[in-house]
Design an enzyme around this catalytic site. Sequence first.
Site, PDB file in Angstrom:
ATOM      1  N   CYS A 340       0.753  -1.144   0.074  1.00  0.00           N
ATOM      2  CA  CYS A 340       0.100   0.092  -0.013  1.00  0.00           C
ATOM      3  C   CYS A 340       0.863   1.250  -0.005  1.00  0.00           C
ATOM      4  CB  CYS A 340      -0.968   0.018   0.990  1.00  0.00           C
ATOM      5  SG  CYS A 340      -0.674  -1.194   2.433  1.00  0.00           S
ATOM      6  N   ARG A 369       7.411 -10.935   5.575  1.00  0.00           N
ATOM      7  CA  ARG A 369       7.062 -10.587   6.733  1.00  0.00           C
ATOM      8  C   ARG A 369       7.761 -11.758   7.885  1.00  0.00           C
ATOM      9  NH1 ARG A 369       0.609  -9.410   6.313  1.00  0.00           N
ATOM     10  NH2 ARG A 369       0.923  -7.553   4.806  1.00  0.00           N
ATOM     11  N   GLN A 387       1.127 -11.009  -2.707  1.00  0.00           N
ATOM     12  CA  GLN A 387      -0.263 -10.941  -2.491  1.00  0.00           C
ATOM     13  C   GLN A 387      -0.961 -10.460  -3.876  1.00  0.00           C
ATOM     14  OE1 GLN A 387       0.453  -7.545   0.039  1.00  0.00           O
ATOM     15  NE2 GLN A 387      -0.770  -8.665   1.820  1.00  0.00           N
ATOM     16  N   ASP A 389      -2.773  -8.154  -4.712  1.00  0.00           N
ATOM     17  CA  ASP A 389      -3.094  -7.002  -4.025  1.00  0.00           C
ATOM     18  C   ASP A 389      -3.666  -5.948  -4.889  1.00  0.00           C
ATOM     19  OD1 ASP A 389      -3.260  -5.399  -1.775  1.00  0.00           O
ATOM     20  OD2 ASP A 389      -1.122  -5.193  -1.636  1.00  0.00           O
ATOM     21  N   HIS A 391      -5.277  -1.726  -4.680  1.00  0.00           N
ATOM     22  CA  HIS A 391      -5.784  -0.554  -3.997  1.00  0.00           C
ATOM     23  C   HIS A 391      -6.456   0.346  -4.750  1.00  0.00           C
ATOM     24  CE1 HIS A 391      -2.214  -2.081  -1.568  1.00  0.00           C
ATOM     25  NE2 HIS A 391      -2.981  -1.924  -0.479  1.00  0.00           N
ATOM     26  N   LYS A 475     -14.436  -3.606   7.191  1.00  0.00           N
ATOM     27  CA  LYS A 475     -13.974  -4.624   6.471  1.00  0.00           C
ATOM     28  C   LYS A 475     -14.850  -5.937   6.173  1.00  0.00           C
ATOM     29  CE  LYS A 475     -10.909  -7.068   9.549  1.00  0.00           C
ATOM     30  NZ  LYS A 475      -9.660  -7.887   9.795  1.00  0.00           N
ATOM     31  N   HIS A 521      -8.577  -1.596   0.160  1.00  0.00           N
ATOM     32  CA  HIS A 521      -7.591  -2.727   0.101  1.00  0.00           C
ATOM     33  C   HIS A 521      -8.385  -3.773  -0.167  1.00  0.00           C
ATOM     34  CE1 HIS A 521      -4.439  -0.587   2.766  1.00  0.00           C
ATOM     35  NE2 HIS A 521      -5.507  -0.129   3.102  1.00  0.00           N
TER      36      HIS A 521
END
Lengths: 657, 657
Positions: A340, A369, A387, A389, A391, A475, A521
């Site tokens: 992000c 991570r 991910q 991912d 945005h 969420k 997200h």
Amino acid sequence: MTQINITLPDGSVRQYPQGTTSLEVAQSISEGLMRNVLSAKVNGEVWDATRPIHTDSSLQLLTWKDDAGKNTFWHSSAHLLAEALEALYPGTKFGIGPAIEQGFYYDIDTPEGVVISQDDFPKIEQKMTELAKQKNEYLRKDISKQEAIQYFEQKGDEYKLELLERLEDGSITFYEQGNFTDLCRGPHIPTTDKIKSVKLLNVAGAYWLGQTDRKQLTRIYGISFPQAKELKEFLELRAEAEKRDHRKIGKEMELFTFSEKVGKGLPLWLPKGAILRERLENFLKKAQVRAGYEQVMSPHIGSKELYITSGHYAKYGKDSFQPIRTPDEDEEYLLKPMNCPHHCEMYKAKPHSYKDLPVRFAEFGTVYRYEQSGELHGLTRVRGFTQDDAHIFCRPDQVKEEFGKVIDLVQYVFTALGFSEYTAQISLRDPENREKYIGKDEDWERAEREITEVTIEKGLNTVTELGEAAFYGPKLDFMVKDAIGRKWQLGTIQVDYNLPQRFELEYTGSDNQKHRPVMIHRAPFGSMERFVAILIESTAGKFPLWLAPEQIAVLPISEKYHEYAQKVFRELQEHDIKGFMDDRDEKIGRKIRDAEVRKVPYMLIVGEKEAEAGQVSLRKQGEGDLGSFTPEEFVQRFKDETDKVTAFSPTTPEGRV
Amino acid sequence: MTQINITLPDGSVRQYPQGTTSLEVAQSISEGLMRNVLSAKVNGEVWDATRPIHTDSSLQLLTWKDDAGKNTFWHSSAHLLAEALEALYPGTKFGIGPAIEQGFYYDIDTPEGVVISQDDFPKIEQKMTELAKQKNEYLRKDISKQEAIQYFEQKGDEYKLELLERLEDGSITFYEQGNFTDLCRGPHIPTTDKIKSVKLLNVAGAYWLGQTDRKQLTRIYGISFPQAKELKEFLELRAEAEKRDHRKIGKEMELFTFSEKVGKGLPLWLPKGAILRERLENFLKKAQVRAGYEQVMSPHIGSKELYITSGHYAKYGKDSFQPIRTPDEDEEYLLKPMNCPHHCEMYKAKPHSYKDLPVRFAEFGTVYRYEQSGELHGLTRVRGFTQDDAHIFCRPDQVKEEFGKVIDLVQYVFTALGFSEYTAQISLRDPENREKYIGKDEDWERAEREITEVTIEKGLNTVTELGEAAFYGPKLDFMVKDAIGRKWQLGTIQVDYNLPQRFELEYTGSDNQKHRPVMIHRAPFGSMERFVAILIESTAGKFPLWLAPEQIAVLPISEKYHEYAQKVFRELQEHDIKGFMDDRDEKIGRKIRDAEVRKVPYMLIVGEKEAEAGQVSLRKQGEGDLGSFTPEEFVQRFKDETDKVTAFSPTTPEGRV
């Protein structure tokens, strides 16, 4: 006698004499219910069902259907295990014995000379069953610290004594069933006879209190059920899950590997796994292009400044992979734990007008991570993962529409991949603690209302949890059921008011003023690694045709037909159909069996008849012979079958200048 | 008089009196040659052409055509600049004044109150030209350290005095031309009048000796030529190159961006750049699948152990991004600076037989290498970049064939991307220092012979350099010429005997014994970042149709035709044709101009006539009107044009069980 008001989950209020137990309340409703009650939530706290209630209370009776009820049941089973062990191995000392997600364990220090192995399980199980049948009550007893110490000193159990040291006098309880007494906070089930079937599962070493410098104890894992048939189902499911273990199948199918030298929790995708992953990525990319996303690419590191700005450094920095310094300059970088902040900086690469929004940046971004090496597990718990991912930067008035479009996409993905059963959890603010959350009150209210509305409009099966929202926004999380009924958390959509503020993101509104966009997200798969693991376990490696790393096997009956087989194989390759030709000097039966083991969806067998007719004999995995096809006919069949899954067509986004 | 033998580059030997200069040798060949001689390589060392030769020597006369000749010319031009500055600004002190890749500079400390800016350039250039015309000789003079110190003390130039401190008496020379004397090792051109045209290019600050704690001097950059028309060409090329600067075009076309907060030298690929990169990657992936490569994926970090094994840590560790520690465990990871160690570990994931080889692992692997921030430049010098990497593990007897196949692939890539002019450098061992290299002598001899043979068989235009091989194996590097004649190093193929040994890679031979495979590293693009930069500069952003981020623009003549335009646009989108519809309220002329500026290859104009006929008016960038097409006809034209580039079909590899 004083009466108290008991409020049941449906809101009804009943009156009972002061000191009534939950079990008595259950009995007042029905005898059957009473038999099923394991414990009860009294004013939000789980209690023994046999504990008297003295004040007006809310009450939820807990049975096997409730996670908290199961937890009580398994905790009581751990005590039963301890009782059996003490009976069989006098002098055993006891550490802790909690319920876990699936069952329970007890950590014990066996008497000198006693080593417990799987061979001892039947004997222990038998003893547990015998004790259970005695229908002993689990008795709760408040006890002074001094008396408690006296009890365990006499018994000679230094572990319980060590636990006692940390407890405050006045808050200590013992639980007793049959001949066994334990230091325990409870709660427990009413009587041992509810435990109808028991299975010990595993024995392992475990350091006392998890400290590697303390003594290693023996940990015995078990599970128990209120009905025998439930144990049978559990064991069947467990055997099936073991067969489907993605680590095992991943190795057999050569999908991925790990190397100690590369590092723990860092998967290496071998060719067949890389094909699978790439197909999944391309599948989602294609759908995303149609849904108006734009693909971007960002580096795998970012300066520490970036994460100070985003707030991640303050929150997670200490527990993350530590900063990377440069040799000459006074710089610090971090492995990127999420995409992000990079996408925020890309949003800022040019000014935006309200007409440009939403901007939807998508990236298959690999993030790192830190996880403790002991926590790592195959592809489901790793230190580096990708991910899927994206945005979405949008105006507050676009949140509902964008949220709805993401739901469409997630549903499309689940359906295409064969996950037809799923539920969604809506996580909203704790209405009592609004100050914990960032963002304007009116934005929250609007977003929460709209998310709830849109999940209803999309016909989602949802549960709503108050207080489960992130501090930065509400969420929606999806939970899918796999082929053998296990549930996996997959897919998340999160509204974010925080990062736009921290990165000072802006757009110019129709009023010519600067406004702050909202960020969404979202990741339908979550992580490619974890998703592939789930897919492997759900399909047992029998992937749908479009995903199978080896889609076809061309099997010549003998060497005479190699040339023709080769020609067929090349023709399929031209159409991007992957697989192999088995030109070993083996009988056709063996070749078919081997291809089945390799989980190849289609086998194309060629012998004299086929070579002459310019055809192949087609066989489908698990279905057998399908008759003769020309290679062209097969290619058509293949395309029809694979094209179906990419039939996603949301409203095509308009082109913008 | 004693005669000496002078051996010329063609092998011929001529006799001259002892003390003959290179210039005299040139004169003995032709007056014209003599006029062109700038300096000479005597026994491998570059000398003044006017320096007497006393022993038998090999001699190569250097002219403007030779890099070393240019270097001498520009170095002498730096002295001429210094002479001009001293004449114009008496009291100027001089640092160093070397030749650089394109021209020269001099670092000076101007007298109190004098600031030199671009405005002063014409005056200085004029003075230089005036001095050049004086036809002053560059005179070499051996001088004792004491005298040299005396000279600069008297002159008051502390910079030269500091330089002198480091020099040893007996090896010090002065060069003098006109009124200027410099401490200098030489060599120089014979006379100043060879410098026919001069242009000063830039003025910048530069720390004395590059040390940020020393005084900042004024650095004046310039260039000079032996002919006026060469300067004109240089300036034209420079202006053209500035227009094509990939940093400028990349920003204008929104291909990529940088963010100080993300970090220096870490490109962020914006949607249009990411499309371009992805198309390039898919193009190469497709060719690679056909050439028998298998795609793999590996993480962006590796444990320090991995790089200790590979030898990279010992060699580059100190100058790289520093190790990443984990918070709890005693671990160290490094950002991956190359993909080969990861691929070696993947090779080891299973045992290999001689029948399995070659194994070809390909990965678009993003690697991170520390560069000083001052060295970073757009996409050509970055800290994170993606290699179009692959590693071929093969038997020694397969090196030639594999090398040849890689050459095929590289040639295909260059041709498809419009780079038709390229040369290749074969880098072999230094035959005098064989001990510097790892690997068996017989393997080297065979590989070197075979690489040379295969480049001839493939008809490559090559140069061979002895001693330029890596210590681990011979290599081949490609040099391509771009649209404006600049040369770029692109594409490399390297044989490696080192890593297979360090990682103890093996295969079982037909003799049932363990053998060591050979590794070939190769990257046709080299780095995606650098390649995109070169592509931008070569095409000036006018990418070939298949790569253009915006391939089409649909331009409605007025709002009345928006609906039809939208329909056409969506139809093209269905065929994965990218671009936009310009629905602004602007005149069609303006829309066409804007689309041209945006470098859109095709414009599809729709007005009344087109809407009625279900057609579009097609316009091609730079070519103008092409007439009317139905959308289907255009799609066909588009496909014909783009499909051409992916016509690569090497021998399709056989499927293996």
